[in-house]
Design a protein around this motif. Structure first.
Motif, PDB file in Angstrom:
ATOM      1  N   ASN A   1       0.825  -1.208   0.000  1.00 53.23           N
ATOM      2  CA  ASN A   1       0.000   0.000   0.000  1.00 53.23           C
ATOM      3  C   ASN A   1       0.863   1.263   0.000  1.00 53.23           C
ATOM      4  N   TYR A   2       2.049   1.196   0.596  1.00 53.80           N
ATOM      5  CA  TYR A   2       2.955   2.342   0.575  1.00 53.80           C
ATOM      6  C   TYR A   2       3.536   2.553  -0.815  1.00 53.80           C
ATOM      7  N   ARG A   3       3.831   1.470  -1.496  1.00 47.05           N
ATOM      8  CA  ARG A   3       4.393   1.582  -2.844  1.00 47.05           C
ATOM      9  C   ARG A   3       3.376   2.168  -3.816  1.00 47.05           C
ATOM     10  N   VAL A   4       2.140   1.748  -3.699  1.00 48.81           N
ATOM     11  CA  VAL A   4       1.083   2.281  -4.562  1.00 48.81           C
ATOM     12  C   VAL A   4       0.877   3.760  -4.270  1.00 48.81           C
ATOM     13  N   THR A   5       0.847   4.107  -2.994  1.00 44.41           N
ATOM     14  CA  THR A   5       0.684   5.507  -2.607  1.00 44.41           C
ATOM     15  C   THR A   5       1.847   6.353  -3.125  1.00 44.41           C
ATOM     16  N   ASN A   6       3.065   5.852  -2.992  1.00 42.93           N
ATOM     17  CA  ASN A   6       4.239   6.588  -3.477  1.00 42.93           C
ATOM     18  C   ASN A   6       4.180   6.790  -4.985  1.00 42.93           C
ATOM     19  N   TYR A   7       3.753   5.765  -5.707  1.00 43.40           N
ATOM     20  CA  TYR A   7       3.637   5.886  -7.165  1.00 43.40           C
ATOM     21  C   TYR A   7       2.625   6.973  -7.524  1.00 43.40           C
ATOM     22  N   LEU A   8       1.478   6.946  -6.879  1.00 41.47           N
ATOM     23  CA  LEU A   8       0.439   7.928  -7.174  1.00 41.47           C
ATOM     24  C   LEU A   8       0.895   9.346  -6.834  1.00 41.47           C
ATOM     25  N   ILE A   9       1.521   9.517  -5.698  1.00 37.19           N
ATOM     26  CA  ILE A   9       1.992  10.846  -5.292  1.00 37.19           C
ATOM     27  C   ILE A   9       3.068  11.352  -6.257  1.00 37.19           C
ATOM     28  N   ALA A  10       4.019  10.491  -6.612  1.00 36.07           N
ATOM     29  CA  ALA A  10       5.090  10.891  -7.532  1.00 36.07           C
ATOM     30  C   ALA A  10       4.524  11.203  -8.917  1.00 36.07           C
ATOM     31  N   LEU A  11       3.568  10.411  -9.366  1.00 33.44           N
ATOM     32  CA  LEU A  11       2.938  10.633 -10.663  1.00 33.44           C
ATOM     33  C   LEU A  11       2.220  11.977 -10.678  1.00 33.44           C
ATOM     34  N   ARG A  12       1.456  12.232  -9.650  1.00 34.45           N
ATOM     35  CA  ARG A  12       0.706  13.488  -9.545  1.00 34.45           C
ATOM     36  C   ARG A  12       1.658  14.681  -9.468  1.00 34.45           C
ATOM     37  N   GLN A  13       2.696  14.569  -8.651  1.00 37.77           N
ATOM     38  CA  GLN A  13       3.647  15.672  -8.513  1.00 37.77           C
ATOM     39  C   GLN A  13       4.361  15.939  -9.834  1.00 37.77           C
ATOM     40  N   GLY A  14       4.752  14.879 -10.515  1.00 37.65           N
ATOM     41  CA  GLY A  14       5.407  15.045 -11.809  1.00 37.65           C
ATOM     42  C   GLY A  14       4.506  15.727 -12.822  1.00 37.65           C
ATOM     43  N   LEU A  15       3.235  15.372 -12.802  1.00 36.83           N
ATOM     44  CA  LEU A  15       2.274  15.970 -13.726  1.00 36.83           C
ATOM     45  C   LEU A  15       2.075  17.457 -13.421  1.00 36.83           C
ATOM     46  N   PHE A  16       1.969  17.789 -12.152  1.00 35.53           N
ATOM     47  CA  PHE A  16       1.818  19.200 -11.782  1.00 35.53           C
ATOM     48  C   PHE A  16       3.107  19.977 -12.066  1.00 35.53           C
ATOM     49  N   ASP A  17       4.270  19.329 -11.919  1.00 35.59           N
ATOM     50  CA  ASP A  17       5.539  19.983 -12.256  1.00 35.59           C
ATOM     51  C   ASP A  17       5.600  20.293 -13.749  1.00 35.59           C
ATOM     52  N   LEU A  18       5.178  19.353 -14.577  1.00 40.06           N
ATOM     53  CA  LEU A  18       5.153  19.594 -16.029  1.00 40.06           C
ATOM     54  C   LEU A  18       4.197  20.735 -16.376  1.00 40.06           C
ATOM     55  N   ALA A  19       3.065  20.766 -15.712  1.00 46.25           N
ATOM     56  CA  ALA A  19       2.112  21.854 -15.952  1.00 46.25           C
ATOM     57  C   ALA A  19       2.741  23.197 -15.576  1.00 46.25           C
ATOM     58  N   ALA A  20       3.433  23.230 -14.450  1.00 44.08           N
ATOM     59  CA  ALA A  20       4.073  24.474 -14.002  1.00 44.08           C
ATOM     60  C   ALA A  20       5.131  24.930 -14.997  1.00 44.08           C
ATOM     61  N   VAL A  21       5.907  23.990 -15.521  1.00 46.71           N
ATOM     62  CA  VAL A  21       6.930  24.334 -16.510  1.00 46.71           C
ATOM     63  C   VAL A  21       6.287  24.929 -17.765  1.00 46.71           C
ATOM     64  N   ALA A  22       5.089  24.462 -18.088  1.00 47.87           N
ATOM     65  CA  ALA A  22       4.371  24.983 -19.251  1.00 47.87           C
ATOM     66  C   ALA A  22       3.616  26.269 -18.931  1.00 47.87           C
ATOM     67  N   GLY A  23       3.711  26.731 -17.673  1.00 46.12           N
ATOM     68  CA  GLY A  23       3.043  27.968 -17.282  1.00 46.12           C
ATOM     69  C   GLY A  23       1.580  27.776 -16.927  1.00 46.12           C
ATOM     70  N   LEU A  24       1.203  26.550 -16.586  1.00 45.56           N
ATOM     71  CA  LEU A  24      -0.193  26.242 -16.259  1.00 45.56           C
ATOM     72  C   LEU A  24      -0.341  25.987 -14.770  1.00 45.56           C
ATOM     73  N   ASP A  25      -1.521  26.257 -14.250  1.00 41.61           N
ATOM     74  CA  ASP A  25      -1.754  25.987 -12.838  1.00 41.61           C
ATOM     75  C   ASP A  25      -2.414  24.628 -12.611  1.00 41.61           C
ATOM     76  N   SER A  26      -2.722  23.911 -13.683  1.00 40.04           N
ATOM     77  CA  SER A  26      -3.334  22.597 -13.560  1.00 40.04           C
ATOM     78  C   SER A  26      -3.042  21.764 -14.815  1.00 40.04           C
ATOM     79  N   PRO A  27      -2.784  20.475 -14.645  1.00 34.75           N
ATOM     80  CA  PRO A  27      -2.564  19.612 -15.811  1.00 34.75           C
ATOM     81  C   PRO A  27      -3.797  19.509 -16.714  1.00 34.75           C
ATOM     82  N   THR A  28      -4.950  19.833 -16.194  1.00 36.40           N
ATOM     83  CA  THR A  28      -6.168  19.775 -17.017  1.00 36.40           C
ATOM     84  C   THR A  28      -6.186  20.861 -18.084  1.00 36.40           C
ATOM     85  N   LYS A  29      -5.251  21.792 -18.006  1.00 36.11           N
ATOM     86  CA  LYS A  29      -5.203  22.895 -18.961  1.00 36.11           C
ATOM     87  C   LYS A  29      -4.207  22.672 -20.094  1.00 36.11           C
TER      88      LYS A  29
END
Length: 136
Positions: free
Chosen positions: A84-112
């Motif tokens: 359960n910790y490994r799954v949680t870590n994967y989800l958190i890292a995935l989400r953080q990476g996605l939000f980091d990519l959005a920030a690099v693109a100048g977006l406040d959300s990956p949905t944009k």
């Protein structure tokens, strides 16, 4: 292509596009969102995070690590308290990476993410924009 066809016929607002298939990393997910996906289905990444070794015997009910089986004896190989910790870590890292990519693109959300955010290198290392095919 699906996004464009739905827009062409005026039904995009009533339809959801779900992207799936080897979307394990934030960059792949960002690409799918930019191409029009509303939702992302992730199976393989979560299976691997829970311990899948891809032995390709899921359909035989003989998963050696207990992930894809209903056999009680084989299921003992799956230690949920650890996984359960490994799954949680994967989800958190995935989400953080996605939000980091959005920030690099100048977006406040990956949905944009939109098509204009997609750029890639051609065979000759020329940067090409997906939206208009232009080089930069």
């Amino acid at each position: 292509m699906v996004d464009e066809i739905l827009k062409k016929y005026g039904i995009r607002g009533r339809t959801k596009i779900i992207a799936s298939g080897k979307l394990l990393t934030p960059d792949k997910i960002a690409m799918a969102l930019a191409l029009g996906a509303d939702l992302i289905n992730i199976a393989r990444g979560f299976m691997m995070s829970v311990g899948c070794i891809m032995s390709q015997v899921c359909h035989k009910n003989t998963c050696p690590v207990g992930v894809a089986t209903t056999d009680a004896e084989l299921q003992q190989a799956l230690v949920i308290e650890e996984k359960n910790y490994r799954v949680t870590n994967y989800l958190i890292a995935l989400r953080q990476g996605l939000f980091d990519l959005a920030a690099v693109a100048g977006l406040d959300s990956p949905t944009k993410f939109k098509r204009e955010h997609i750029v890639y290198h051609s065979d000759f290392r020329k940067v090409i924009n997906e939206e208009d095919g232009s080089g930069g």
